[in-house]
Design a protein around this motif. Structure first.
Motif, PDB file in Angstrom:
ATOM      1  N   PRO A  67       7.865  25.741  17.295  1.00 21.77           N
ATOM      2  CA  PRO A  67       6.771  26.693  16.851  1.00 21.77           C
ATOM      3  C   PRO A  67       6.844  26.779  15.357  1.00 21.77           C
ATOM      4  CG  PRO A  67       7.616  27.576  19.132  1.00 21.77           C
ATOM      5  CD  PRO A  67       8.642  26.392  18.597  1.00 21.77           C
ATOM      6  N   ALA A  68       7.945  26.886  15.044  1.00 19.43           N
ATOM      7  CA  ALA A  68       8.328  27.083  13.717  1.00 19.43           C
ATOM      8  C   ALA A  68       7.957  25.850  12.815  1.00 19.43           C
ATOM      9  CB  ALA A  68       9.789  27.753  13.262  1.00 19.43           C
ATOM     10  N   ALA A  69       8.559  24.774  13.303  1.00 16.12           N
ATOM     11  CA  ALA A  69       8.497  23.582  12.673  1.00 16.12           C
ATOM     12  C   ALA A  69       6.895  23.214  12.559  1.00 16.12           C
ATOM     13  CB  ALA A  69       9.046  22.433  13.719  1.00 16.12           C
ATOM     14  N   LYS A  70       6.099  23.575  13.564  1.00 17.97           N
ATOM     15  CA  LYS A  70       4.723  23.279  13.384  1.00 17.97           C
ATOM     16  C   LYS A  70       4.147  24.170  12.433  1.00 17.97           C
ATOM     17  CE  LYS A  70       0.433  23.188  15.889  1.00 17.97           C
ATOM     18  NZ  LYS A  70      -0.397  23.841  14.918  1.00 17.97           N
ATOM     19  N   ALA A  71       4.593  25.471  12.272  1.00 19.42           N
ATOM     20  CA  ALA A  71       4.091  26.329  11.039  1.00 19.42           C
ATOM     21  C   ALA A  71       4.145  25.780   9.658  1.00 19.42           C
ATOM     22  CB  ALA A  71       4.604  27.760  11.605  1.00 19.42           C
ATOM     23  N   ILE A  72       5.401  25.553   9.607  1.00 16.47           N
ATOM     24  CA  ILE A  72       5.927  24.889   8.324  1.00 16.47           C
ATOM     25  C   ILE A  72       5.139  23.610   7.908  1.00 16.47           C
ATOM     26  CG2 ILE A  72       7.817  23.760   7.077  1.00 16.47           C
ATOM     27  CD1 ILE A  72       9.773  25.466   8.562  1.00 16.47           C
ATOM     28  N   ARG A  73       4.736  22.861   8.884  1.00 15.85           N
ATOM     29  CA  ARG A  73       4.027  21.650   8.872  1.00 15.85           C
ATOM     30  C   ARG A  73       2.752  21.869   8.420  1.00 15.85           C
ATOM     31  NH1 ARG A  73       5.467  19.342  13.236  1.00 15.85           N
ATOM     32  NH2 ARG A  73       3.525  19.841  14.414  1.00 15.85           N
ATOM     33  N   ASP A  74       2.127  22.661   8.989  1.00 17.13           N
ATOM     34  CA  ASP A  74       0.574  23.407   8.959  1.00 17.13           C
ATOM     35  C   ASP A  74       0.627  23.846   7.629  1.00 17.13           C
ATOM     36  OD1 ASP A  74       0.153  21.951  11.215  1.00 17.13           O
ATOM     37  OD2 ASP A  74      -0.214  23.961  12.423  1.00 17.13           O
ATOM     38  N   SER A  75       1.725  24.754   7.112  1.00 20.49           N
ATOM     39  CA  SER A  75       1.496  25.563   5.835  1.00 20.49           C
ATOM     40  C   SER A  75       1.346  24.768   4.653  1.00 20.49           C
ATOM     41  CB  SER A  75       2.526  26.400   5.827  1.00 20.49           C
ATOM     42  OG  SER A  75       3.875  25.638   5.397  1.00 20.49           O
ATOM     43  N   GLY A  76       1.842  23.797   4.654  1.00 22.09           N
ATOM     44  CA  GLY A  76       1.725  22.844   3.234  1.00 22.09           C
ATOM     45  C   GLY A  76       2.746  23.259   2.444  1.00 22.09           C
ATOM     46  N   PHE A  77       3.834  24.188   2.738  1.00 23.63           N
ATOM     47  CA  PHE A  77       5.060  24.635   1.792  1.00 23.63           C
ATOM     48  C   PHE A  77       5.857  23.218   1.911  1.00 23.63           C
ATOM     49  CE2 PHE A  77       4.808  29.063   3.656  1.00 23.63           C
ATOM     50  CZ  PHE A  77       3.723  29.186   2.776  1.00 23.63           C
ATOM     51  N   ASP A  78       6.650  22.830   0.827  1.00 27.29           N
ATOM     52  CA  ASP A  78       7.366  21.936   0.509  1.00 27.29           C
ATOM     53  C   ASP A  78       8.630  22.389   1.114  1.00 27.29           C
ATOM     54  OD1 ASP A  78       7.792  23.592  -1.965  1.00 27.29           O
ATOM     55  OD2 ASP A  78       9.177  22.260  -2.466  1.00 27.29           O
ATOM     56  N   VAL A  79       9.404  21.163   1.775  1.00 28.99           N
ATOM     57  CA  VAL A  79      10.666  21.426   2.536  1.00 28.99           C
ATOM     58  C   VAL A  79      11.694  20.689   1.758  1.00 28.99           C
ATOM     59  CG1 VAL A  79      12.049  20.849   4.486  1.00 28.99           C
ATOM     60  CG2 VAL A  79       9.436  21.483   4.723  1.00 28.99           C
ATOM     61  N   CYS A  80      12.765  21.217   1.341  1.00 23.94           N
ATOM     62  CA  CYS A  80      14.125  20.573   0.618  1.00 23.94           C
ATOM     63  C   CYS A  80      14.978  20.730   1.606  1.00 23.94           C
ATOM     64  CB  CYS A  80      14.227  21.575  -0.694  1.00 23.94           C
ATOM     65  SG  CYS A  80      15.780  21.219  -1.474  1.00 23.94           S
ATOM     66  N   CYS A  81      15.470  19.518   1.544  1.00 28.24           N
ATOM     67  CA  CYS A  81      16.598  19.346   3.037  1.00 28.24           C
ATOM     68  C   CYS A  81      17.915  20.319   2.561  1.00 28.24           C
ATOM     69  CB  CYS A  81      17.027  17.901   2.966  1.00 28.24           C
ATOM     70  SG  CYS A  81      18.183  17.858   4.482  1.00 28.24           S
ATOM     71  N   HIS A  82      18.260  21.108   3.395  1.00 30.07           N
ATOM     72  CA  HIS A  82      19.413  21.906   3.376  1.00 30.07           C
ATOM     73  C   HIS A  82      20.556  21.447   4.487  1.00 30.07           C
ATOM     74  CE1 HIS A  82      21.442  25.490   2.442  1.00 30.07           C
ATOM     75  NE2 HIS A  82      21.135  26.442   3.288  1.00 30.07           N
ATOM     76  N   GLY A  83      20.644  20.365   4.437  1.00 34.64           N
ATOM     77  CA  GLY A  83      21.424  19.474   5.176  1.00 34.64           C
ATOM     78  C   GLY A  83      21.047  19.506   6.509  1.00 34.64           C
ATOM     79  N   TRP A  84      21.810  18.612   7.367  1.00 32.43           N
ATOM     80  CA  TRP A  84      21.621  18.634   8.848  1.00 32.43           C
ATOM     81  C   TRP A  84      22.216  19.628   9.531  1.00 32.43           C
ATOM     82  CZ3 TRP A  84      19.451  16.988  13.156  1.00 32.43           C
ATOM     83  CH2 TRP A  84      20.192  16.858  14.181  1.00 32.43           C
ATOM     84  N   ARG A  85      23.115  20.199   9.179  1.00 27.22           N
ATOM     85  CA  ARG A  85      23.537  21.515   9.627  1.00 27.22           C
ATOM     86  C   ARG A  85      24.071  22.485   8.523  1.00 27.22           C
ATOM     87  NH1 ARG A  85      28.067  21.619  13.777  1.00 27.22           N
ATOM     88  NH2 ARG A  85      26.986  23.678  13.852  1.00 27.22           N
ATOM     89  N   TRP A  86      24.160  23.738   8.706  1.00 27.20           N
ATOM     90  CA  TRP A  86      24.518  24.717   7.942  1.00 27.20           C
ATOM     91  C   TRP A  86      26.145  24.917   7.838  1.00 27.20           C
ATOM     92  CZ3 TRP A  86      25.910  30.312   7.853  1.00 27.20           C
ATOM     93  CH2 TRP A  86      25.585  31.118   6.604  1.00 27.20           C
ATOM     94  N   VAL A  87      26.612  23.726   7.373  1.00 29.36           N
ATOM     95  CA  VAL A  87      28.117  23.388   7.319  1.00 29.36           C
ATOM     96  C   VAL A  87      28.603  23.097   5.660  1.00 29.36           C
ATOM     97  CG1 VAL A  87      28.307  22.961   9.561  1.00 29.36           C
ATOM     98  CG2 VAL A  87      27.961  21.095   7.703  1.00 29.36           C
ATOM     99  N   LYS A  88      29.684  23.475   5.626  1.00 27.75           N
ATOM    100  CA  LYS A  88      30.192  23.048   4.311  1.00 27.75           C
ATOM    101  C   LYS A  88      30.468  21.750   3.769  1.00 27.75           C
ATOM    102  CE  LYS A  88      32.630  27.527   4.182  1.00 27.75           C
ATOM    103  NZ  LYS A  88      34.015  28.347   4.511  1.00 27.75           N
ATOM    104  N   HIS A  89      29.558  21.259   3.152  1.00 23.51           N
ATOM    105  CA  HIS A  89      29.691  19.832   2.716  1.00 23.51           C
ATOM    106  C   HIS A  89      31.015  19.410   2.174  1.00 23.51           C
ATOM    107  CE1 HIS A  89      25.579  17.547   3.753  1.00 23.51           C
ATOM    108  NE2 HIS A  89      25.535  18.917   4.252  1.00 23.51           N
ATOM    109  N   TYR A  90      31.550  20.152   1.305  1.00 19.74           N
ATOM    110  CA  TYR A  90      32.928  19.812   0.687  1.00 19.74           C
ATOM    111  C   TYR A  90      33.917  19.508   1.683  1.00 19.74           C
ATOM    112  CZ  TYR A  90      32.918  24.911   0.489  1.00 19.74           C
ATOM    113  OH  TYR A  90      33.213  26.313   0.900  1.00 19.74           O
TER     114      TYR A  90
END
Length: 304
Positions: free
Chosen positions: A110-133
């Motif tokens: 439902p959140a994915a649909k709301a984001i898609r319908d909103s037109g807000f731009d999506v910047c990728c924050h990674g596959w998961r919320w983990v420490k990339h370093y």
């Protein structure tokens, strides 16, 4: 011999005129960090429950295995806080950028649909919320691939921007350029204007972010009330707005659904949104729009 490749000078005291649309004195970007459901967890193999940026931030309750309280604090963000933030912006007709952890969004259709319908731009924050370093280069490349494919499916388009949790690895920016589909990354905290850099011989745009104008201060106790939040952000805005008469800049504001999404904190955000809307010559915009504007107005110049 180690190469010292840090740029400690930047634009110095002669920043370029960004020429924001409409002659705006400030470009203001709000970022909603969508992380809930992608954080380290027992179910996803880490063996512990992440408590970062929650009411238990910095505490070690000594729970062995799943910490159901910690899981609930994260779930509040996706179950309640997300919808409150969406309402705050949509009721005012304001845009924002979603820093989306791909797995988190995939776990909330439902959140994915709301984001898609909103037109807000999506910047990728990674596959998961983990420490990339802490990832190997191969692991990080795979995380980037998984994130892109997932966001194509959930929000309808591949991401054009990138931002890691905490800081990037020494490989992240090179992997962005290697992918070839990103217009910019925001893994930088060193300026108030976008700038170009060269990575693997190719021009690459950086749109700096900020952890200063950020509701994370609610978790560490810096902001105790909605008034604290409002006054701090108002002061930052006022200084940049005044300077914008001669040197326009950008201001990034970071939001977390499980923090600012709570009613007492959301009140401070609402006051700030209403305040900036009362001012002329303010460009409230998405991060992707800033990147595209910079590319068109200040294209890369070799040796510039």
């Amino acid at each position: 011999m180690t190469v010292y490749d840090r740029d400690l000078i930047g634009y110095a005291n002669n920043p370029p005129d960004p020429k924001w649309p409409g002659g705006a004195r400030i470009a203001l970007n709000f970022v909603m960090n969508y992380e809930e459901g992608s954080e380290p967890s027992v179910q996803d193999g880490e063996g512990f429950t992440e408590l970062g940026l929650t009411e238990a931030n910095g505490l070690d309750p000594g729970v062995k295995g799943r910490d159901l309280a910690g899981e609930g604090m994260f779930a509040y963000g996706s179950r309640v806080g997300f919808w409150r933030l969406m309402r705050l912006f949509q009721e005012r007709g304001l845009p924002m950028t979603v820093y989306g952890c791909a797995l988190a969004i995939a776990r909330n259709p439902p959140a994915a649909k709301a984001i898609r319908d909103s037109g807000f731009d999506v910047c990728c924050h990674g596959w998961r919320w983990v420490k990339h370093y802490l990832l190997s280069e191969a692991e990080e490349r795979e995380h980037i691939r998984l994130a892109i494919e997932s966001l194509k499916e959930t929000v309808g388009a591949r991401p054009l921007g990138w931002y890691c949790r905490y800081g990037p690895s020494v490989n992240t920016r090179r992997l962005m350029v290697e992918d070839g589909g990103f217009l910019y990354d925001s893994d930088a905290y060193d300026d108030e204007l976008p700038y170009w850099t060269v990575v693997s011989g190719k021009p690459h745009l950086v749109v700096p972010y900020s952890l200063v104008n950020n509701d994370a201060k609610c978790a560490n106790g810096t902001f105790g009330t909605s008034a604290d939040y409002f006054e701090f952000h108002k002061d930052a805005f006022d200084v940049l707005y005044a300077e914008g008469q001669t040197q326009p800049k950008m201001m990034s504001v970071g939001l977390h659904m499980r923090l600012i999404g709570h009613p007492a904190r959301a009140a401070g955000l609402a006051r700030f949104l209403d305040y900036v809307q009362s001012k002329p010559d303010v460009w409230v915009t998405g991060r992707l729009d800033i990147a595209r504007h910079w590319m068109a107005t200040h294209p890369f110049k070799a040796n510039a």
